[in-house]
Write an enzyme that holds these catalytic residues in place. Structure first.
Site, PDB file in Angstrom:
ATOM      1  N   ASP A 132      54.079  37.981  42.367  1.00 38.53           N
ATOM      2  CA  ASP A 132      54.201  39.437  42.415  1.00 38.53           C
ATOM      3  C   ASP A 132      55.508  39.906  43.047  1.00 38.53           C
ATOM      4  O   ASP A 132      55.552  40.942  43.710  1.00 38.53           O
ATOM      5  CB  ASP A 132      52.996  40.067  43.151  1.00 38.53           C
ATOM      6  CG  ASP A 132      51.680  39.652  42.537  1.00 38.53           C
ATOM      7  OD1 ASP A 132      51.631  39.526  41.303  1.00 38.53           O
ATOM      8  OD2 ASP A 132      50.708  39.439  43.289  1.00 38.53           O
ATOM      9  N   LYS A 183      58.899  39.771  38.934  1.00 34.49           N
ATOM     10  CA  LYS A 183      59.484  38.951  37.860  1.00 34.49           C
ATOM     11  C   LYS A 183      59.521  39.735  36.550  1.00 34.49           C
ATOM     12  O   LYS A 183      60.500  39.701  35.811  1.00 34.49           O
ATOM     13  CB  LYS A 183      58.666  37.657  37.667  1.00 34.49           C
ATOM     14  CG  LYS A 183      58.680  36.754  38.894  1.00 34.49           C
ATOM     15  CD  LYS A 183      57.812  35.530  38.710  1.00 34.49           C
ATOM     16  CE  LYS A 183      56.324  35.822  38.710  1.00 34.49           C
ATOM     17  NZ  LYS A 183      55.782  36.291  40.000  1.00 34.49           N
ATOM     18  N   GLY A 232      50.178  38.780  36.329  1.00 36.43           N
ATOM     19  CA  GLY A 232      50.169  40.213  36.049  1.00 36.43           C
ATOM     20  C   GLY A 232      51.586  40.691  36.260  1.00 36.43           C
ATOM     21  O   GLY A 232      52.051  40.754  37.399  1.00 36.43           O
ATOM     22  N   HIS A 233      52.304  40.942  35.171  1.00 39.83           N
ATOM     23  CA  HIS A 233      53.705  41.339  35.267  1.00 39.83           C
ATOM     24  C   HIS A 233      53.837  42.786  34.815  1.00 39.83           C
ATOM     25  O   HIS A 233      53.484  43.117  33.695  1.00 39.83           O
ATOM     26  CB  HIS A 233      54.581  40.425  34.403  1.00 39.83           C
ATOM     27  CG  HIS A 233      54.591  38.992  34.866  1.00 39.83           C
ATOM     28  ND1 HIS A 233      55.294  38.003  34.241  1.00 39.83           N
ATOM     29  CD2 HIS A 233      53.975  38.402  35.923  1.00 39.83           C
ATOM     30  CE1 HIS A 233      55.110  36.860  34.900  1.00 39.83           C
ATOM     31  NE2 HIS A 233      54.303  37.075  35.908  1.00 39.83           N
ATOM     32  N   GLN A 256      53.503  33.266  38.432  1.00 38.45           N
ATOM     33  CA  GLN A 256      53.205  32.772  39.776  1.00 38.45           C
ATOM     34  C   GLN A 256      54.531  32.493  40.508  1.00 38.45           C
ATOM     35  O   GLN A 256      55.508  33.145  40.211  1.00 38.45           O
ATOM     36  CB  GLN A 256      52.293  31.533  39.748  1.00 38.45           C
ATOM     37  CG  GLN A 256      50.874  31.819  39.271  1.00 38.45           C
ATOM     38  CD  GLN A 256      50.756  31.909  37.769  1.00 38.45           C
ATOM     39  OE1 GLN A 256      51.202  31.044  37.026  1.00 38.45           O
ATOM     40  NE2 GLN A 256      50.143  32.967  37.277  1.00 38.45           N
TER      41      GLN A 256
HETATM   42  P1  GDP Z   1      55.421  40.015  39.006  1.00 38.52           P
HETATM   43  O1  GDP Z   1      54.047  39.430  38.932  1.00 38.52           O
HETATM   44  O2  GDP Z   1      56.369  39.133  39.753  1.00 38.52           O
HETATM   45  O3  GDP Z   1      55.965  40.423  37.677  1.00 38.52           O
HETATM   46  O4  GDP Z   1      55.278  41.330  39.875  1.00 38.52           O
HETATM   47  P2  GDP Z   1      54.117  42.451  39.737  1.00 38.52           P
HETATM   48  O5  GDP Z   1      54.372  43.226  38.502  1.00 38.52           O
HETATM   49  O6  GDP Z   1      52.781  41.844  39.933  1.00 38.52           O
HETATM   50  O7  GDP Z   1      54.387  43.306  41.042  1.00 38.52           O
HETATM   51  C1  GDP Z   1      55.620  43.911  41.270  1.00 38.52           C
HETATM   52  C2  GDP Z   1      55.428  45.437  41.311  1.00 38.52           C
HETATM   53  O8  GDP Z   1      56.598  46.006  41.838  1.00 38.52           O
HETATM   54  C3  GDP Z   1      55.237  46.080  39.965  1.00 38.52           C
HETATM   55  O9  GDP Z   1      54.391  47.182  40.114  1.00 38.52           O
HETATM   56  C4  GDP Z   1      56.651  46.532  39.580  1.00 38.52           C
HETATM   57  O10 GDP Z   1      56.647  47.659  38.711  1.00 38.52           O
HETATM   58  C5  GDP Z   1      57.179  46.916  40.908  1.00 38.52           C
HETATM   59  N1  GDP Z   1      58.613  46.778  41.130  1.00 38.52           N
HETATM   60  C6  GDP Z   1      59.460  45.810  40.672  1.00 38.52           C
HETATM   61  N2  GDP Z   1      60.685  45.974  41.223  1.00 38.52           N
HETATM   62  C7  GDP Z   1      60.592  47.042  42.039  1.00 38.52           C
HETATM   63  C8  GDP Z   1      61.513  47.691  42.936  1.00 38.52           C
HETATM   64  O11 GDP Z   1      62.647  47.285  43.103  1.00 38.52           O
HETATM   65  N3  GDP Z   1      61.030  48.758  43.644  1.00 38.52           N
HETATM   66  C9  GDP Z   1      59.749  49.206  43.508  1.00 38.52           C
HETATM   67  N4  GDP Z   1      59.388  50.263  44.232  1.00 38.52           N
HETATM   68  N5  GDP Z   1      58.880  48.631  42.681  1.00 38.52           N
HETATM   69  C10 GDP Z   1      59.289  47.557  41.980  1.00 38.52           C
HETATM   70  P1  IMO Z   2      52.178  36.621  38.998  1.00 40.51           P
HETATM   71  O1  IMO Z   2      52.767  35.927  37.798  1.00 40.51           O
HETATM   72  C1  IMO Z   2      50.026  36.288  42.759  1.00 40.51           C
HETATM   73  C2  IMO Z   2      47.049  33.109  43.033  1.00 40.51           C
HETATM   74  C3  IMO Z   2      45.586  33.494  43.147  1.00 40.51           C
HETATM   75  C4  IMO Z   2      45.056  32.335  43.967  1.00 40.51           C
HETATM   76  C5  IMO Z   2      45.851  31.151  43.428  1.00 40.51           C
HETATM   77  C6  IMO Z   2      45.129  30.338  42.358  1.00 40.51           C
HETATM   78  O2  IMO Z   2      51.707  37.999  38.723  1.00 40.51           O
HETATM   79  O3  IMO Z   2      53.115  36.519  40.147  1.00 40.51           O
HETATM   80  P2  IMO Z   2      44.580  30.804  39.806  1.00 40.51           P
HETATM   81  O4  IMO Z   2      43.770  31.882  39.159  1.00 40.51           O
HETATM   82  O5  IMO Z   2      45.989  30.738  39.336  1.00 40.51           O
HETATM   83  O6  IMO Z   2      43.911  29.462  39.768  1.00 40.51           O
HETATM   84  O7  IMO Z   2      44.605  31.209  41.370  1.00 40.51           O
HETATM   85  O8  IMO Z   2      47.040  31.693  42.879  1.00 40.51           O
HETATM   86  N1  IMO Z   2      47.756  33.674  41.875  1.00 40.51           N
HETATM   87  C7  IMO Z   2      48.661  34.645  41.958  1.00 40.51           C
HETATM   88  N2  IMO Z   2      49.075  35.384  43.022  1.00 40.51           N
HETATM   89  N3  IMO Z   2      50.601  36.481  41.567  1.00 40.51           N
HETATM   90  C8  IMO Z   2      50.223  35.735  40.508  1.00 40.51           C
HETATM   91  O9  IMO Z   2      50.847  35.793  39.308  1.00 40.51           O
HETATM   92  C9  IMO Z   2      49.176  34.798  40.665  1.00 40.51           C
HETATM   93  N4  IMO Z   2      48.551  33.944  39.842  1.00 40.51           N
HETATM   94  C10 IMO Z   2      47.693  33.249  40.591  1.00 40.51           C
HETATM   95  O10 IMO Z   2      45.424  34.718  43.797  1.00 40.51           O
HETATM   96  O11 IMO Z   2      45.407  32.492  45.307  1.00 40.51           O
HETATM   97 MG    MG Z   3      52.072  39.911  39.354  1.00 41.59          MG
END
Ligand code: GDP
Ligand code: IMO
Ligand code: MG
Length: 428
Positions: free
Chosen positions: A13, A16, A40-41, A223
């Protein structure tokens, strides 16, 4: 440069999705190579949010190829849900390509992920319950069902019969769970197969041809390093290899084809699920990070655990993935902090540790050595050049690059595509 890998440096999270979408402006192909719908991206374009799980984050560009590689734990139900939702929003799906070698997530994988993790009691991992671990277990046990099997009615019927006989026994004996109905699962998956057939191909051949043709390819990690099955905080990890080396086995692209690696670094740290987290702030600061950053999981909605940036973890990610540039995200979330801390070393029994300890007992007891930075106390959301960032923000970033030994390539100051400052001009 033609092949760029984007990898998470912390516990996921990091943003990415946002950086992949940004870089995808220049790419012809975006590839997922590991993980599955546990990811979850989020991509935000023009204020509209797209939450992607299996779909590569290049899907918002018409004409891009979006490849689900062989290393992905592929859930056809989720893929079709995502495709339907994107189609309703007017997104072109013609660029999707799904590897015929990817392993398929089945209903018993999802169930076993849930009941299996609960059965660990206090030792539970807190998985996303998407069936990812059990799907890879079947792959490694050599009983998995691949996309090419899903496309072959007789093969699917045969393999599913064998597997379900075994899985139903396990479900009943180990977890007291009622058995699943073979005919219903077969019918469900045959339906998915027909809808997905046009998108299935040999993505290994495709990617290597694209490389030969000089296409620009982005590999989208899911991840992150500290969740890597070998390099993360085992056993509190996922079941795949999010580090850049995962591309070799998860996409069929040789390591010497990779030109650049970009490591995504959230300006602070979060973690979902169980396991050690040295810089976690179980206090008002952690609460403020969660509130200001809206830190709740995309897949499960769980509140994310929060803490200060751990530069030791980012340095480790840099070594493992050969990171050329950091993309620092969510710097704007720290806009309102009087003080910001960064962990620059770990101390254990009074000594500085030079490595990330393998033993979780040790990692749980390390004492983070913090450096403290004055907050900039102003909104940076509108800043578009590095020079225009507040001096105090630059001091924080400069120190981050020094401690991690990784050059600063991108700074993200908001979720939207244009809220991005690019320092490195040679990523592609
Ligand atoms: P990922 O799993 O690495 O793709 O990240 P997630 O999407 O799960 O979580 C990142 C969150 O931060 C998302 O809601 C993005 O829209 C948001 N985001 C990404 N870059 C920025 C930033 O520079 N500032 C803010 N405020 N939000 C950001
Ligand atoms: P993104 O791509 C954050 C965590 C789960 C748990 C562990 C194992 O959005 O960054 P799993 O279901 O993969 O066997 O769970 O890994 N986990 C993540 N945490 N971001 C993710 O993906 C994750 N995908 C799995 O919460 O601790
Ligand atoms: Mg994510």
């Amino acid at each position: 440069m033609s092949c760029v890998v984007v990898t998470g440096t912390q516990w996921g999270d990091e943003g990415k999705g946002k950086i992949v979408d940004y870089l995808a402006q220049q790419a012809n192909v975006v590839v997922r190579f590991q993980g599955g719908s546990n990811a979850g991206h989020t991509v935000v374009v023009g204020g509209e949010a797209y939450k992607l799980r299996l779909m590569p984050s290049g899907i918002l560009y018409k004409g891009s190829l979006c490849v689900v590689g062989n290393g992905v734990a592929f859930d056809p139900m989720i893929m079709l849900e995502e495709m339907d939702a994107l189609k309703k929003r007017g997104i072109d799906l013609s660029g999707i390509r799904i590897s015929n070698r990817a392993h398929v997530v089945l209903p018993y994988h999802r169930i076993m992920d849930g009941v299996g993790d609960e059965a660990r009691g206090k030792e539970k991992i807190g998985t996303t319950k998407r069936g990812i671990g059990p799907c890879y277990m079947d792959r490694d046990n050599r009983i998995g069902i691949r996309v090419c099997d899903l496309m072959d009615k007789d093969e699917l019927a045969k393999r599913l019969k064998e597997n379900m006989a075994r899985k139903n026994k396990e479900l009943q004996a180990l977890y007291g769970h009622e058995p699943l109905d073979y005919d219903a699962v077969l019918a469900e998956y045959l339906g998915y197969a027909e809808r997905l057939r046009p998108y299935v191909c040999d993505t290994i051949a495709l990617l290597n041809e694209e490389i030969k043709a000089g296409s620009k390819i982005l590999f989208e990690g899911a991840q992150a390093t500290m969740l890597d099955i070998d390099y993360g905080t085992y056993p509190y990890v996922t079941a795949s290899h999010p580090i850049s080396g995962g591309v070799g086995v998860g996409a069929g692209v040789a390591p010497n084809r990779i030109d650049k690696v970009v490591g995504i670094v959230k300006a602070y740290c979060t973690r979902v699920g169980e396991g050690p987290f040295p810089t976690e702030q179980l206090n008002a600061i952690g609460e403020k990070i969660r509130t200001d950053g809206h830190e709740f999981g995309v897949v499960t909605g769980r509140p994310r655990r929060t803490g200060w940036l751990d530069a030791c973890v980012v340095r480790y990610a840099g070594l493992l993935s050969g990171i050329d540039y950091m993309a620092v995200t969510r710097l704007d979330i720290l806009d309102d902090f009087d003080e910001i801390k960064m962990c620059v070393a770990y101390k254990y029994k009074g000594e500085i540790l030079n490595e990330i300890p393998a033993s979780l007992k040790v990692l749980a007891k390390v004492e983070p050595v913090y450096e403290t930075f004055a907050g900039w106390k102003t909104s940076i959301r509108k800043v578009r050049s590095y020079d225009d960032l507040p001096e105090k923000a630059k001091q924080y970033l400069t120190r981050m690059a020094e401690v991690t030994g990784i050059a600063l390539g991108i700074v993200s100051v908001g979720p939207n595509r244009d809220e991005t400052i690019v320092l490195a001009k040679d990523i592609f």
